[in-house]
Write a protein that holds these residues in place. Structure first.
Motif, PDB file in Angstrom:
ATOM      1  N   PRO A  36      37.042  45.835  43.291  1.00 54.39           N
ATOM      2  CA  PRO A  36      37.635  44.603  43.832  1.00 54.39           C
ATOM      3  C   PRO A  36      36.559  43.631  44.284  1.00 54.39           C
ATOM      4  O   PRO A  36      35.503  44.024  44.769  1.00 54.39           O
ATOM      5  CB  PRO A  36      38.447  45.096  45.037  1.00 54.39           C
ATOM      6  N   GLU A  37      36.853  42.365  44.073  1.00 55.60           N
ATOM      7  CA  GLU A  37      35.940  41.342  44.556  1.00 55.60           C
ATOM      8  C   GLU A  37      35.895  41.371  46.070  1.00 55.60           C
ATOM      9  O   GLU A  37      36.913  41.592  46.731  1.00 55.60           O
ATOM     10  CB  GLU A  37      36.409  39.953  44.099  1.00 55.60           C
ATOM     11  N   MET A 122      36.809  46.590  56.753  1.00 51.52           N
ATOM     12  CA  MET A 122      36.396  46.213  55.407  1.00 51.52           C
ATOM     13  C   MET A 122      37.512  46.418  54.392  1.00 51.52           C
ATOM     14  O   MET A 122      37.385  46.008  53.245  1.00 51.52           O
ATOM     15  CB  MET A 122      35.149  47.010  54.984  1.00 51.52           C
ATOM     16  N   GLY A 123      38.612  47.030  54.811  1.00 54.34           N
ATOM     17  CA  GLY A 123      39.747  47.224  53.908  1.00 54.34           C
ATOM     18  C   GLY A 123      39.624  48.503  53.104  1.00 54.34           C
ATOM     19  O   GLY A 123      39.444  48.454  51.887  1.00 54.34           O
ATOM     20  N   PHE A 124      39.722  49.627  53.773  1.00 51.21           N
ATOM     21  CA  PHE A 124      39.551  50.928  53.117  1.00 51.21           C
ATOM     22  C   PHE A 124      40.470  51.085  51.910  1.00 51.21           C
ATOM     23  O   PHE A 124      40.066  51.613  50.879  1.00 51.21           O
ATOM     24  CB  PHE A 124      39.791  52.067  54.118  1.00 51.21           C
ATOM     25  N   LEU A 186      27.612  50.075  44.819  1.00 52.03           N
ATOM     26  CA  LEU A 186      28.681  49.880  43.838  1.00 52.03           C
ATOM     27  C   LEU A 186      29.555  48.672  44.172  1.00 52.03           C
ATOM     28  O   LEU A 186      29.853  47.864  43.283  1.00 52.03           O
ATOM     29  CB  LEU A 186      29.546  51.150  43.775  1.00 52.03           C
ATOM     30  N   ILE A 187      29.933  48.517  45.415  1.00 51.23           N
ATOM     31  CA  ILE A 187      30.829  47.398  45.745  1.00 51.23           C
ATOM     32  C   ILE A 187      30.085  46.099  45.989  1.00 51.23           C
ATOM     33  O   ILE A 187      30.684  45.026  45.968  1.00 51.23           O
ATOM     34  CB  ILE A 187      31.755  47.725  46.943  1.00 51.23           C
ATOM     35  N   ASP A 188      28.767  46.177  46.191  1.00 55.62           N
ATOM     36  CA  ASP A 188      27.980  44.966  46.436  1.00 55.62           C
ATOM     37  C   ASP A 188      27.320  44.415  45.174  1.00 55.62           C
ATOM     38  O   ASP A 188      26.588  43.457  45.244  1.00 55.62           O
ATOM     39  CB  ASP A 188      26.902  45.222  47.483  1.00 55.62           C
ATOM     40  N   HIS A 189      27.552  45.054  44.028  1.00 57.07           N
ATOM     41  CA  HIS A 189      26.854  44.641  42.795  1.00 57.07           C
ATOM     42  C   HIS A 189      27.096  43.215  42.550  1.00 57.07           C
ATOM     43  O   HIS A 189      27.128  42.297  42.277  1.00 57.07           O
ATOM     44  CB  HIS A 189      27.260  45.495  41.612  1.00 57.07           C
TER      45      HIS A 189
END
Length: 189
Positions: A36-37, A122-124, A186-189
């Motif tokens: 997710p963005e 952060m929205g787990f 992974l989520i900050d790419h």
């Protein structure tokens, strides 16, 4: 000395294996799962601050472990380095370690609470399909629960002994570090 090298080698092998498995899962998740963005909201901005504070508290907690190993103090040091004598003989370092031992519980409680706040802000649910995050959440809760059993006055002796064994492990600390590192990449790419 031979036993010490074997124990340290085992920890390094474990760290390497966890990192390798995490990297393989990172590649899999990156290529298969939709990431997710990142949403920039007021809560996520606060959550990022809590994440940095939680990281600082974990660094403090694991620095205490490192310092105990360096000074050859504690059960972990005796297991890993049974024939080790510290070259450091400083009253300042020993006083720092004494203070860190006394305050460890408070920093640990704060770390668990702040990390849980970070995760929730952060929205787990947005990231729960990526296995790093449920595993990380489970390890943080694991550390918190068994650390709590160590502090409760009326904890049965058997539970206290078991809690010490599962709470005071490099295994969970290494896994927390690897999962958090690769998950955030992974989520900050």
């Amino acid at each position: 000395m031979q036993q010490s090298l074997k124990n340290i080698r085992n920890i390094l092998i474990y760290t390497f294996v966890i990192s390798l498995i995490s990297m393989a899962y990172f590649i899999y998740a990156y290529s298969v799962h939709p990431i997710p963005e990142e949403r920039e909201t007021f809560l996520t901005e606060i959550g990022e601050g809590f994440g940095k504070a939680g990281l600082a508290l974990l660094v403090f907690i694991y620095f205490r472990t490192f310092l105990k190993l360096l000074l050859g103090q504690g059960k972990l040091a005796q297991r890993l380095l049974p024939d080790y004598t510290s070259p450091i003989d400083s009253s300042y370092v020993n006083r720092l370690l004494t203070w860190m031992n006394r305050t460890h519980i408070y920093f640990g409680i704060a770390a668990v609470a702040i990390i849980l706040l970070h995760i929730s802000m952060m929205g787990f649910s947005r990231y729960s399909h990526i296995l790093f995050f449920p595993a990380l959440l489970a390890l943080v809760v694991w550390q918190g629960i068994f650390g709590l059993f160590l502090t409760l006055y009326y904890t049965p002796a058997e539970l206290k002994k078991f809690s010490h064994l599962v709470h005071a492990q490099f295994i969970t600390g290494i896994a927390i570090g690897a999962f958090a590192f690769f998950g955030h990449i992974l989520i900050d790419h």
